[in-house]
Design a protein around this motif. Structure first.
Motif, PDB file in Angstrom:
ATOM      1  N   SER A 106       9.471   5.187 -34.167  1.00  0.00           N
ATOM      2  CA  SER A 106      10.634   6.118 -33.739  1.00  0.00           C
ATOM      3  C   SER A 106      10.544   7.168 -35.096  1.00  0.00           C
ATOM      4  O   SER A 106       9.788   6.575 -35.913  1.00  0.00           O
ATOM      5  CB  SER A 106      12.301   5.849 -33.600  1.00  0.00           C
ATOM      6  OG  SER A 106      12.400   5.467 -34.422  1.00  0.00           O
TER       7      SER A 106
ATOM      8  N   SER B 110       7.227   8.905 -39.213  1.00  0.00           N
ATOM      9  CA  SER B 110       7.498   7.649 -38.692  1.00  0.00           C
ATOM     10  C   SER B 110       8.475   6.176 -38.763  1.00  0.00           C
ATOM     11  O   SER B 110       7.486   6.628 -40.042  1.00  0.00           O
ATOM     12  CB  SER B 110       6.676   7.527 -36.964  1.00  0.00           C
ATOM     13  OG  SER B 110       5.621   6.667 -37.937  1.00  0.00           O
TER      14      SER B 110
ATOM     15  N   HIS C 115      18.482   5.857 -33.976  1.00  0.00           N
ATOM     16  CA  HIS C 115      18.261   4.090 -33.505  1.00  0.00           C
ATOM     17  C   HIS C 115      18.924   3.602 -35.637  1.00  0.00           C
ATOM     18  O   HIS C 115      18.994   2.625 -35.210  1.00  0.00           O
ATOM     19  CB  HIS C 115      16.849   3.449 -33.870  1.00  0.00           C
ATOM     20  CG  HIS C 115      15.961   4.109 -35.284  1.00  0.00           C
ATOM     21  ND1 HIS C 115      15.674   5.671 -35.293  1.00  0.00           N
ATOM     22  CD2 HIS C 115      16.135   3.259 -36.228  1.00  0.00           C
ATOM     23  CE1 HIS C 115      14.446   4.740 -35.959  1.00  0.00           C
ATOM     24  NE2 HIS C 115      15.105   3.872 -37.401  1.00  0.00           N
TER      25      HIS C 115
ATOM     26  N   SER D 124      11.212  11.170 -31.237  1.00  0.00           N
ATOM     27  CA  SER D 124      11.249  10.550 -30.072  1.00  0.00           C
ATOM     28  C   SER D 124      11.202   8.864 -30.019  1.00  0.00           C
ATOM     29  O   SER D 124      10.943   8.562 -31.664  1.00  0.00           O
ATOM     30  CB  SER D 124       9.776  10.767 -29.200  1.00  0.00           C
ATOM     31  OG  SER D 124       8.746  10.429 -30.581  1.00  0.00           O
ATOM     32  N   TRP D 125      11.375   8.232 -28.737  1.00  0.00           N
ATOM     33  CA  TRP D 125      11.121   6.414 -29.741  1.00  0.00           C
ATOM     34  C   TRP D 125      10.611   5.653 -28.370  1.00  0.00           C
ATOM     35  O   TRP D 125      11.284   6.013 -27.269  1.00  0.00           O
ATOM     36  CB  TRP D 125      13.041   5.775 -29.368  1.00  0.00           C
ATOM     37  CG  TRP D 125      13.329   4.469 -29.775  1.00  0.00           C
ATOM     38  CD1 TRP D 125      12.837   4.029 -30.776  1.00  0.00           C
ATOM     39  CD2 TRP D 125      14.863   4.518 -29.132  1.00  0.00           C
ATOM     40  NE1 TRP D 125      13.705   2.834 -30.359  1.00  0.00           N
ATOM     41  CE2 TRP D 125      14.585   3.069 -29.189  1.00  0.00           C
ATOM     42  CE3 TRP D 125      15.050   4.540 -27.829  1.00  0.00           C
ATOM     43  CZ2 TRP D 125      14.809   1.826 -29.258  1.00  0.00           C
ATOM     44  CZ3 TRP D 125      15.901   3.259 -27.302  1.00  0.00           C
ATOM     45  CH2 TRP D 125      15.806   2.491 -28.575  1.00  0.00           C
ATOM     46  N   GLU D 126       9.822   4.179 -28.843  1.00  0.00           N
ATOM     47  CA  GLU D 126       8.862   3.426 -28.342  1.00  0.00           C
ATOM     48  C   GLU D 126       9.203   2.590 -28.453  1.00  0.00           C
ATOM     49  O   GLU D 126       9.409   2.358 -30.137  1.00  0.00           O
ATOM     50  CB  GLU D 126       7.354   4.062 -27.909  1.00  0.00           C
ATOM     51  CG  GLU D 126       7.120   5.287 -28.152  1.00  0.00           C
ATOM     52  CD  GLU D 126       7.103   5.089 -26.651  1.00  0.00           C
ATOM     53  OE1 GLU D 126       7.101   4.241 -25.611  1.00  0.00           O
ATOM     54  OE2 GLU D 126       7.070   6.653 -25.632  1.00  0.00           O
ATOM     55  N   TYR D 127       9.466   1.362 -27.823  1.00  0.00           N
ATOM     56  CA  TYR D 127      10.053   0.234 -28.130  1.00  0.00           C
ATOM     57  C   TYR D 127       9.181  -1.307 -27.460  1.00  0.00           C
ATOM     58  O   TYR D 127       9.468  -0.477 -25.808  1.00  0.00           O
ATOM     59  CB  TYR D 127      11.077  -0.394 -28.375  1.00  0.00           C
ATOM     60  CG  TYR D 127      12.529  -0.263 -26.990  1.00  0.00           C
ATOM     61  CD1 TYR D 127      12.326  -1.680 -27.197  1.00  0.00           C
ATOM     62  CD2 TYR D 127      12.796   0.550 -26.366  1.00  0.00           C
ATOM     63  CE1 TYR D 127      13.280  -1.683 -25.917  1.00  0.00           C
ATOM     64  CE2 TYR D 127      13.429   1.059 -25.281  1.00  0.00           C
ATOM     65  CZ  TYR D 127      13.914  -0.516 -24.921  1.00  0.00           C
ATOM     66  OH  TYR D 127      14.041  -0.627 -23.881  1.00  0.00           O
TER      67      TYR D 127
ATOM     68  N   LEU E 131      18.243   9.891 -37.778  1.00  0.00           N
ATOM     69  CA  LEU E 131      17.195   8.593 -36.225  1.00  0.00           C
ATOM     70  C   LEU E 131      18.610   8.198 -35.600  1.00  0.00           C
ATOM     71  O   LEU E 131      19.374   7.135 -36.166  1.00  0.00           O
ATOM     72  CB  LEU E 131      16.690   7.656 -37.727  1.00  0.00           C
ATOM     73  CG  LEU E 131      15.684   8.697 -38.588  1.00  0.00           C
ATOM     74  CD1 LEU E 131      15.173   7.368 -39.423  1.00  0.00           C
ATOM     75  CD2 LEU E 131      14.404   9.806 -37.937  1.00  0.00           C
TER      76      LEU E 131
ATOM     77  N   ASN F  65      10.188  -1.139 -33.541  1.00  0.00           N
ATOM     78  CA  ASN F  65      10.249  -0.061 -32.233  1.00  0.00           C
ATOM     79  C   ASN F  65       9.268   0.361 -32.939  1.00  0.00           C
ATOM     80  O   ASN F  65       9.302   0.705 -34.928  1.00  0.00           O
ATOM     81  CB  ASN F  65      12.143   0.674 -33.251  1.00  0.00           C
ATOM     82  CG  ASN F  65      11.967   1.327 -33.062  1.00  0.00           C
ATOM     83  OD1 ASN F  65      13.394   2.059 -31.978  1.00  0.00           O
ATOM     84  ND2 ASN F  65      12.619   2.388 -33.979  1.00  0.00           N
TER      85      ASN F  65
END
Length: 279
Positions: A219, A203, A11, A223-226, A9, A217
């Motif tokens: 993720s 996720s 992050h 993919s990753w969204e924040y 991961l 966060n």
């Protein structure tokens, strides 16, 4: 080509940069990442590969391979589905189910599967078929959708401009997280938590503190969204109930005044027309 080989991961690499107060918030991510990392250790040379839905999958053979007249190389999916075949001094063959989507490269006998779909997830193996079958590469392929965007909002603010309690909500398509933070002009700390668990356990979904920001966060491995909010008791304001009532009352009085004025104007016009008709 978007894919992640080995379960990592992204992050997690930034955990050391978080403040001490955010460490507790990140325990879930650390545990989740450690679990996936243990799973990614090669057991019988099995490797996990995550690939984003609609992207291309690239599988290599790291061992040295030599073919002869009595030995062919097969790429298989879930043991029984033949994807492609390499033969000695002949052109590679792609089998019907994968024709038009699979490509082979003779230099290292690698396989590329284009525009992967969810039903392409499974166990992919490269097998030398001769006097005795020999497995020379094995992958666990998992096709994932990108995570949904997040929406981080301040539900309420209580306190003063020097010290306040921020109640924030972060939501996705199918889940939400509620947190409250006590903030002053220097830092914030969490005061309570109420979380509904995400339905998709593949996720990570969390709210935490980082420097001067409250972050949400969402993720997975592809993919990753924040979203983030800078905590500032002076600048973050949410209308109170009393304020909303006052605004509503003012708006109502204004509309009533306009209505009365229109009625008066209309009545005056009617009287003028009536007098003119009598004359």
């Amino acid at each position: 080509m978007t894919q992640l080989t080995g379960i990592k991961l992204s992050h997690v690499q930034g955990v050391s940069a978080f403040s001490n107060q955010s460490c507790v918030k990140m325990e879930r991510i650390v545990f989740f990442s450690a679990f996936l990392w243990l799973c990614s250790c090669e057991v019988n040379e099995l490797q996990y590969v995550f690939v984003r839905h609609g992207k291309d999958l690239h599988l290599d053979i790291k061992k040295s391979v030599k073919l002869d007249k009595k030995t062919d190389l097969f790429w298989k999916c879930n043991k029984t589905n033949n994807v492609a075949k390499y033969g000695f001094n002949i052109d590679p063959v792609v089998f019907d189910k994968y024709e038009g989507r699979a490509e082979l490269f003779g230099q290292n006998y690698s396989l590329v599967l284009k525009n992967v779909q969810h039903n392409d997830s499974g166990d992919y193996t490269a097998v030398l078929a001769g006097g005795q079958d020999q497995k020379i590469a094995e992958y666990k392929v998992i096709v994932q959708d990108p995570v949904s965007p997040v929406n981080l909002t301040v539900d309420s603010v209580s306190g003063s401009s020097e010290s306040c309690v921020l109640a924030v909500n972060c939501s996705t398509v199918d889940s939400s997280i509620h947190h409250s933070f006590r903030c002053d002009d220097k830092n914030c700390s969490q005061v309570k938590e109420k979380t509904s668990k995400p339905q998709n356990y593949s996720s990570s979904f969390t709210v935490y503190l980082q420097q001067d920001f409250i972050l949400c966060n969402h993720s997975n491995q592809v993919s990753w969204e924040y979203s983030k909010i800078k905590f500032d008791c002076k600048s973050i304001t949410v209308p109170s109930r009393a304020t909303l009532i006052q605004i509503s009352t003012s708006a109502g009085l204004f509309l009533l005044s306009v209505f009365i004025a229109l009625c008066i104007v209309t009545k005056c016009k009617s009287q003028c027309v009536f007098k003119q008709q009598q004359q």
